[in-house]
Scaffold this motif. Structure first.
Motif, PDB file in Angstrom:
ATOM      1  N   LYS A  75       0.813  -1.221   0.000  1.00 37.33           N
ATOM      2  CA  LYS A  75       0.000   0.000   0.000  1.00 37.33           C
ATOM      3  C   LYS A  75       0.847   1.271   0.000  1.00 37.33           C
ATOM      4  CE  LYS A  75      -4.098  -1.978   0.340  1.00 37.33           C
ATOM      5  NZ  LYS A  75      -4.926  -1.802   1.530  1.00 37.33           N
ATOM      6  N   ILE A  76       2.147   1.137   0.271  1.00 31.32           N
ATOM      7  CA  ILE A  76       2.994   2.320   0.395  1.00 31.32           C
ATOM      8  C   ILE A  76       3.064   3.103  -0.916  1.00 31.32           C
ATOM      9  CG2 ILE A  76       5.377   3.099   0.722  1.00 31.32           C
ATOM     10  CD1 ILE A  76       4.044   2.515   3.331  1.00 31.32           C
ATOM     11  N   ALA A  77       3.251   2.406  -2.037  1.00 28.96           N
ATOM     12  CA  ALA A  77       3.370   3.099  -3.324  1.00 28.96           C
ATOM     13  C   ALA A  77       2.101   3.881  -3.648  1.00 28.96           C
ATOM     14  CB  ALA A  77       3.684   2.091  -4.434  1.00 28.96           C
ATOM     15  N   PRO A  99       7.499  15.873  -5.169  1.00 27.32           N
ATOM     16  CA  PRO A  99       7.144  14.829  -6.131  1.00 27.32           C
ATOM     17  C   PRO A  99       7.460  13.417  -5.656  1.00 27.32           C
ATOM     18  CG  PRO A  99       9.105  16.018  -6.845  1.00 27.32           C
ATOM     19  CD  PRO A  99       8.561  16.755  -5.664  1.00 27.32           C
ATOM     20  N   GLN A 100       8.414  13.284  -4.738  1.00 27.43           N
ATOM     21  CA  GLN A 100       8.796  11.962  -4.243  1.00 27.43           C
ATOM     22  C   GLN A 100       8.782  11.957  -2.714  1.00 27.43           C
ATOM     23  OE1 GLN A 100      12.635  11.394  -6.264  1.00 27.43           O
ATOM     24  NE2 GLN A 100      11.597  10.003  -7.694  1.00 27.43           N
ATOM     25  N   PRO A 101       7.613  11.914  -2.119  1.00 25.39           N
ATOM     26  CA  PRO A 101       7.537  11.891  -0.658  1.00 25.39           C
ATOM     27  C   PRO A 101       8.101  10.595  -0.100  1.00 25.39           C
ATOM     28  CG  PRO A 101       5.399  11.435  -1.618  1.00 25.39           C
ATOM     29  CD  PRO A 101       6.298  11.821  -2.753  1.00 25.39           C
ATOM     30  N   THR A 102       8.629  10.660   1.107  1.00 26.11           N
ATOM     31  CA  THR A 102       9.087   9.453   1.779  1.00 26.11           C
ATOM     32  C   THR A 102       7.888   8.736   2.375  1.00 26.11           C
ATOM     33  OG1 THR A 102       9.378  10.496   3.950  1.00 26.11           O
ATOM     34  CG2 THR A 102      11.227  10.653   2.388  1.00 26.11           C
ATOM     35  N   ARG A 103       8.069   7.480   2.727  1.00 24.53           N
ATOM     36  CA  ARG A 103       6.948   6.750   3.338  1.00 24.53           C
ATOM     37  C   ARG A 103       6.612   7.325   4.707  1.00 24.53           C
ATOM     38  NH1 ARG A 103       9.226   1.708   6.193  1.00 24.53           N
ATOM     39  NH2 ARG A 103      11.432   2.197   6.327  1.00 24.53           N
ATOM     40  N   VAL A 104       7.615   7.841   5.414  1.00 25.85           N
ATOM     41  CA  VAL A 104       7.343   8.449   6.720  1.00 25.85           C
ATOM     42  C   VAL A 104       6.512   9.710   6.554  1.00 25.85           C
ATOM     43  CG1 VAL A 104       8.401   9.598   8.703  1.00 25.85           C
ATOM     44  CG2 VAL A 104       9.349   7.444   7.861  1.00 25.85           C
ATOM     45  N   ARG A 150       8.458  -5.846   9.605  1.00 23.81           N
ATOM     46  CA  ARG A 150       9.606  -6.757   9.611  1.00 23.81           C
ATOM     47  C   ARG A 150      10.344  -6.785   8.275  1.00 23.81           C
ATOM     48  NH1 ARG A 150      10.330 -12.982   9.800  1.00 23.81           N
ATOM     49  NH2 ARG A 150      12.075 -13.233  11.262  1.00 23.81           N
ATOM     50  N   ASP A 151       9.621  -6.575   7.165  1.00 20.30           N
ATOM     51  CA  ASP A 151      10.274  -6.595   5.863  1.00 20.30           C
ATOM     52  C   ASP A 151      11.012  -5.296   5.547  1.00 20.30           C
ATOM     53  OD1 ASP A 151       8.236  -4.803   5.270  1.00 20.30           O
ATOM     54  OD2 ASP A 151       7.123  -6.176   3.989  1.00 20.30           O
ATOM     55  N   GLY A 152      10.870  -4.298   6.420  1.00 19.95           N
ATOM     56  CA  GLY A 152      11.577  -3.044   6.232  1.00 19.95           C
ATOM     57  C   GLY A 152      10.954  -2.109   5.215  1.00 19.95           C
ATOM     58  N   GLU A 153       9.818  -2.485   4.647  1.00 21.63           N
ATOM     59  CA  GLU A 153       9.208  -1.678   3.594  1.00 21.63           C
ATOM     60  C   GLU A 153       7.868  -1.077   3.994  1.00 21.63           C
ATOM     61  OE1 GLU A 153       9.012  -3.987   0.062  1.00 21.63           O
ATOM     62  OE2 GLU A 153      11.182  -4.361  -0.024  1.00 21.63           O
ATOM     63  N   GLY A 154       7.133  -1.759   4.839  1.00 25.33           N
ATOM     64  CA  GLY A 154       5.879  -1.213   5.338  1.00 25.33           C
ATOM     65  C   GLY A 154       6.118  -0.345   6.565  1.00 25.33           C
ATOM     66  N   VAL A 155       5.034   0.179   7.122  1.00 30.92           N
ATOM     67  CA  VAL A 155       5.123   1.035   8.311  1.00 30.92           C
ATOM     68  C   VAL A 155       4.087   0.590   9.329  1.00 30.92           C
ATOM     69  CG1 VAL A 155       4.893   3.376   9.229  1.00 30.92           C
ATOM     70  CG2 VAL A 155       5.948   3.020   6.991  1.00 30.92           C
ATOM     71  N   GLU A 156       4.536   0.394  10.546  1.00 36.66           N
ATOM     72  CA  GLU A 156       3.643   0.093  11.660  1.00 36.66           C
ATOM     73  C   GLU A 156       3.373   1.374  12.428  1.00 36.66           C
ATOM     74  OE1 GLU A 156       3.768  -2.866  15.500  1.00 36.66           O
ATOM     75  OE2 GLU A 156       3.946  -3.686  13.480  1.00 36.66           O
ATOM     76  N   ALA A 198      -8.326   2.729   4.145  1.00 40.27           N
ATOM     77  CA  ALA A 198      -7.992   2.374   2.764  1.00 40.27           C
ATOM     78  C   ALA A 198      -6.530   1.973   2.630  1.00 40.27           C
ATOM     79  CB  ALA A 198      -8.304   3.549   1.839  1.00 40.27           C
ATOM     80  N   PHE A 199      -5.706   2.413   3.574  1.00 43.55           N
ATOM     81  CA  PHE A 199      -4.278   2.110   3.502  1.00 43.55           C
ATOM     82  C   PHE A 199      -3.775   1.321   4.712  1.00 43.55           C
ATOM     83  CE2 PHE A 199      -4.929   5.996   1.037  1.00 43.55           C
ATOM     84  CZ  PHE A 199      -4.310   5.658  -0.156  1.00 43.55           C
ATOM     85  N   ALA A 200      -4.386   1.513   5.854  1.00 42.01           N
ATOM     86  CA  ALA A 200      -3.871   0.938   7.094  1.00 42.01           C
ATOM     87  C   ALA A 200      -4.818  -0.117   7.642  1.00 42.01           C
ATOM     88  CB  ALA A 200      -3.652   2.044   8.133  1.00 42.01           C
TER      89      ALA A 200
END
Length: 434
Positions: free
Chosen positions: A231-233, A245-250, A395-401, A422-424
């Motif tokens: 869902k991050i993308a 134009p390129q926000p970080t996931r945080v 744990r995979d380092g790509e999603g956000v808790e 819708a995302f979380a």
């Protein structure tokens, strides 16, 4: 988790540095950033499902003893390098590095298996797995460890550490060094203690920071949400703009969660208090080590953080921001950049609703391997406020808790917010992705 976790403390020991701290290092001055940090402890728990401790009943006790001994020996060796953690605070000015040591507790979990906890984890319910937070900040250890053994051979290693002398970067560096020592691997973490002498010299009579909550009569609750990597993308695309134009996931996750929290608070204020809502502020910490000119070392010890402030519904036009997601992300980006320059905003906490934001994303907490493999889950543990948002890697380092901390009525509204959902995902099983 419908009932409290019950643990039995079976052993308690004081762990001291393996080598005495040299006389010329016996005083560690707090930096100015340490001095203004609050007197509070932070608890973090590392959950290990797959491990090498013998599962057979007749071998299990011996395996626990061997594992605990390895942890204690390697902790002692690590404290030699992180020697202020084995000392005691004095007068909000320094740490007396007297090698008094840290607390090390061993516990057995009586009424839960580890899988029971991880199926529907609740950070407020896992408090018994962590050392009790001290209240005498000057006499108590600056670090406490509790190793919890489950009947199923699962293990939870929890640490309670003083925020007065350590930020998240320092904590992560210590954990990496300790796990390297436990594995017998070369330790690449060399802590640097120059913050007070080179950049942030201490000052006399500094007021100590604290977290205050204006509406203390209102119950504060904590809930966990997870934004999966898949869902991050999509979320980044939703919050992107010409300005960012390129926000970080945080940035993307922070903007989404804060928008929903503020919307819930506004609705709650209208129904409960009437009238116009107060302005809303978001306050967050920024790791300054690499942002300073010249930069400080990666493993500089202490609280080496700046602060950023973002605002909604502030009266002056210059600071006002709309609550659409791209605008929020743009404001976050600007405020974080300004934090590097030492810019401050004049704020009156009595006239606003203040949210804290803390991000542990990017910290190598899922690389902490004591011979049990990588942790299945890592969580900050606690109860109550301040209200705000805590972010950690999945744990995979790509999603956000997300650990969301709100007044109970506002939390109920957030739990039903369709934009957030819708995302979380609300409190998904930790085991489903492992």
């Amino acid at each position: 988790m419908e009932k409290d976790i019950e643990v039995e403390i079976v052993a308690r020991e004081t762990i001291k540095p393996s080598s005495p701290t040299p006389h010329h290092l016996r005083t560690h001055k707090l930096s100015f950033r340490d001095q203004v940090s609050p007197f509070r402890y932070v608890s973090v728990a590392f959950f290990y499902v797959a491990n090498t401790i013998a599962a057979k009943t007749d071998e299990k006790y011996e395996g626990m003893v061997i594992f605990s001994q390895r942890l204690k020996v390697s902790l002692s060796e690590t404290l030699t390098h992180f020697y202020p953690l084995a000392g005691r605070l004095r007068d909000n000015l320094l740490v007396n590095c007297n090698d008094e040591g840290v607390d090390f507790l061993e516990a057995r979990v009586i009424n839960y298996s580890l899988s029971d906890i991880l199926e529907r984890p609740k950070t407020e319910g896992i408090g018994p797995l962590c050392p009790i937070k001290p209240i005498d900040y000057y006499k108590a250890p600056l670090l406490l460890v509790q190793v919890n053994f489950f009947r199923c051979s699962g293990v939870v290693i929890s640490l309670t550490i003083s925020h007065k002398i350590a930020d998240g970067v320092t904590f992560a560096a210590f954990m990496k060094a300790w796990s390297d020592m436990a594995l017998g691997s070369p330790c690449t973490v060399v802590p640097d203690f120059s913050a007070a002498s080179s950049r942030f010299p201490p000052r006399e009579n500094i007021p100590i920071g604290s977290y205050t909550i204006n509406e203390t009569s209102q119950k504060i609750v904590r809930n966990r949400f997870v934004v999966d990597a898949s869902k991050i993308a999509d979320l980044k695309a939703k919050v992107a703009s010409a300005n960012v134009p390129q926000p970080t996931r945080v940035e993307a996750v922070t903007a989404l969660v804060w928008k929903c929290a503020v919307a819930a608070s506004k609705s709650r204020s209208r129904s409960r208090f009437g009238g116009s809502p107060r302005p809303y502020a978001l306050m967050g910490a920024v790791n300054m080590r690499s942002r300073l000119v010249p930069p400080l070392p990666k493993y500089c010890f202490g609280n080496v953080t700046g602060m950023f402030w973002a605002m909604l519904d502030k009266d002056d036009h210059e600071s006002q921001a709309t609550d659409d997601l791209p605008s929020l992300v743009y404001q976050l980006r600007k405020r974080i950049e300004e934090s590097s320059k030492g810019n401050k905003m004049g704020l009156n906490g009595d006239d606003m609703e203040l949210y804290s934001q803390t991000s542990w994303c990017g910290f190598p907490i899922y690389q902490v391997d004591f011979g049990l493999g990588k942790p299945t889950w890592v969580s900050i543990v606690g109860k109550g406020g301040p209200i705000g948002i805590v972010l950690m890697d999945t744990r995979d380092g790509e999603g956000v808790e997300i650990l969301l901390i709100l007044f109970e009525e506002a939390m109920a509204l957030c739990e039903a917010d369709q934009e957030l959902l819708a995302f979380a995902s609300p409190n998904p099983s930790v085991l489903s992705k492992n």
